[in-house]
Design an enzyme around this catalytic site. Structure first.
Site, PDB file in Angstrom:
ATOM      1  N   ILE A  25       0.851  -1.195   0.000  1.00 18.40           N
ATOM      2  CA  ILE A  25       0.000   0.000   0.000  1.00 18.40           C
ATOM      3  C   ILE A  25       0.885   1.243   0.000  1.00 18.40           C
ATOM      4  CG2 ILE A  25      -1.920   1.181   1.137  1.00 18.40           C
ATOM      5  CD1 ILE A  25      -2.944  -1.447   0.750  1.00 18.40           C
ATOM      6  N   HIS A  26       1.331   1.647  -1.184  1.00 21.42           N
ATOM      7  CA  HIS A  26       2.022   2.936  -1.277  1.00 21.42           C
ATOM      8  C   HIS A  26       0.979   3.950  -1.750  1.00 21.42           C
ATOM      9  CE1 HIS A  26       2.674   2.672  -5.740  1.00 21.42           C
ATOM     10  NE2 HIS A  26       2.518   1.406  -5.478  1.00 21.42           N
ATOM     11  N   ALA A  27       1.433   5.109  -2.231  1.00 19.10           N
ATOM     12  CA  ALA A  27       0.483   6.211  -2.446  1.00 19.10           C
ATOM     13  C   ALA A  27      -0.623   5.881  -3.453  1.00 19.10           C
ATOM     14  CB  ALA A  27       1.245   7.463  -2.881  1.00 19.10           C
TER      15      ALA A  27
END
Lengths: 313, 95
Positions: free
Chosen positions: B21-23
């Site tokens: 879950i990155h940007a």
């Protein structure tokens, strides 16, 4: 865009100290190349690569050379050049054009102008003028402001608050360039310049107030004649579809005159301080122009951290 | 969908995409959650975040293989859980 010698003459009359020596009837000749030429080589009889679509400029060197010839030779050489259907001829330093030049003007239907400037300055100023006159330009709906040197065009449907946002930005110390109608002009391969329509310059219309004169109310620093277009901010009414790219990782652009201008869409919800948000957008754009993309940098940091966790798990 | 009875649905989801879950995935989760009426919270271990907060979701450190507990409360809780499950299964359209 093609212009005529008439446009060049009328727009440059004061700036270039122009007068008509001969051939006023032929001012509608088109100038099809955006540059000027000093025809020294042509006058010496060398016509390969002669830039015949440009305005020809007779400066001190050219006229001294012409003077060094016999009058028959001079007429012959000048006639050769006029036969090339040049758009116009300009004699600088306010020298009167010799009689034979005037005769050639009528014969070949080419206007002869005179400028009070010295040749070097004339060449520079006239080139800039022709470039400005031929640059593609357009008018569009939108309010243009300059925020700390970042030119921001605020767009949006009528009544959404473009002018109010601009007003609040002026109060924060920024400058208005144009209210409601903005003129964009391609200045070079890299820049678009925004300005206002001459007649409404320095004025704004605020609903319920009517027309106001901005520098009278906010001081001279509250207005600018023009600024570079760096960012387009599109205001839209807030709705459920506004969740597109909340991260700021996928920048949008709009093509203007073949250049990509960064585009931001701001949902307008009641109570949102638009001026403040637009100011931050301008600051962020400035930062991006310096090579720092906050969203990207944070994402890189996150990805590095998440990848490390995945491996050590 | 709306106007139905309020339900609480809870489901565990395992992150499948390589970068977690990155940007961009966080923004996709927010976008999905916003299309539904139910409130969504997502937690991992003792960390908890609103499904509508990008910055909150990023603090969960949802790496590949991490297990997130997704809780939806509202009339369309089943639907939002299904939509989020699809998103996680499709690896946020990344890998």
């Amino acid at each position: 865009m093609e212009i005529t010698v008439r446009t060049f003459y009328e727009e440059g009359k004061e700036l270039l100290q122009l007068g008509i020596e001969a051939g006023e009837a032929f001012l509608d000749n088109p100038i099809s190349e955006i540059s000027l030429n000093r025809p020294g080589l042509a006058l010496a009889g060398f016509y390969q690569y002669f830039a015949q679509k440009r305005i020809q400029v007779i400066g001190l060197a050219e006229s001294s050379y012409l003077k060094s010839m016999t009058s028959t030779e001079r007429s012959r050489q000048l006639a050769l050049m006029f036969k090339k259907k040049i758009p116009a001829l300009v004699v600088t330093r306010n020298r009167r054009a010799p009689k034979d030049l005037c005769a050639l003007s009528t014969r070949y239907r080419i206007p002869v102008l005179r400028s009070g400037m010295i040749t070097g300055h004339f060449m520079n100023e006239a080139t800039l003028l022709i470039e400005r006159l031929t640059a593609p330009s357009m008018r569009l709906h939108g309010t243009m402001v300059d925020i700390m040197g970042v030119g921001v065009l605020i767009e949006g449907p009528p009544g959404i608050g473009k002018s109010e946002a601009a007003l609040a930005l002026i109060e924060r110390g920024h400058s208005l360039v144009a209210d409601d109608i903005t003129v964009l002009r391609k200045d070079s391969d890299r820049a678009i310049v925004a300005s206002s329509v001459e007649v409404t310059r320095y004025h704004m219309e605020i609903r319920g107030l009517g027309i106001i004169h901005v520098p009278s109310l906010f001081g001279v620093a509250s207005m600018r004649r023009d600024t570079k277009l760096d960012l387009i901010v599109r205001l839209k009414r807030a709705s459920v579809d506004d969740e597109n790219d909340r991260s700021g990782l996928t920048p949008s652009f709009r093509e203007v005159f073949g250049l990509s201008v960064p585009l931001l869409t701001l949902p307008v919800a009641a109570g949102r301080d638009l001026a403040h948000v637009i100011e931050v957008a301008a600051r962020n754009q400035k930062l991006k122009d310096l090579g720092h993309d906050a969203a990207k940098e944070l994402d890189e940091k996150l990805i590095a951290m998440l990848t490390r966790k995945r491996q050590t798990r | 969908m709306t106007g139905g009875e309020i339900k609480t649905v809870e489901q565990e989801m395992t992150i499948k995409n390589r970068f977690g879950i990155h940007a961009r995935p966080a923004a996709l989760i927010v976008k999905t959650v916003s299309q539904f009426a139910s409130d969504v919270t997502i937690s991992r271990e003792e960390m908890i975040a609103s499904g509508k907060s990008i910055m909150g979701l990023l603090t969960l450190e949802g790496y590949q293989g991490a297990v997130l507990k997704v809780t939806a409360v509202g009339p369309d809780a089943d639907e939002v859980i299904a939509a989020l499950q699809d998103l996680v299964e499709s690896k946020f359209f990344e890998d």
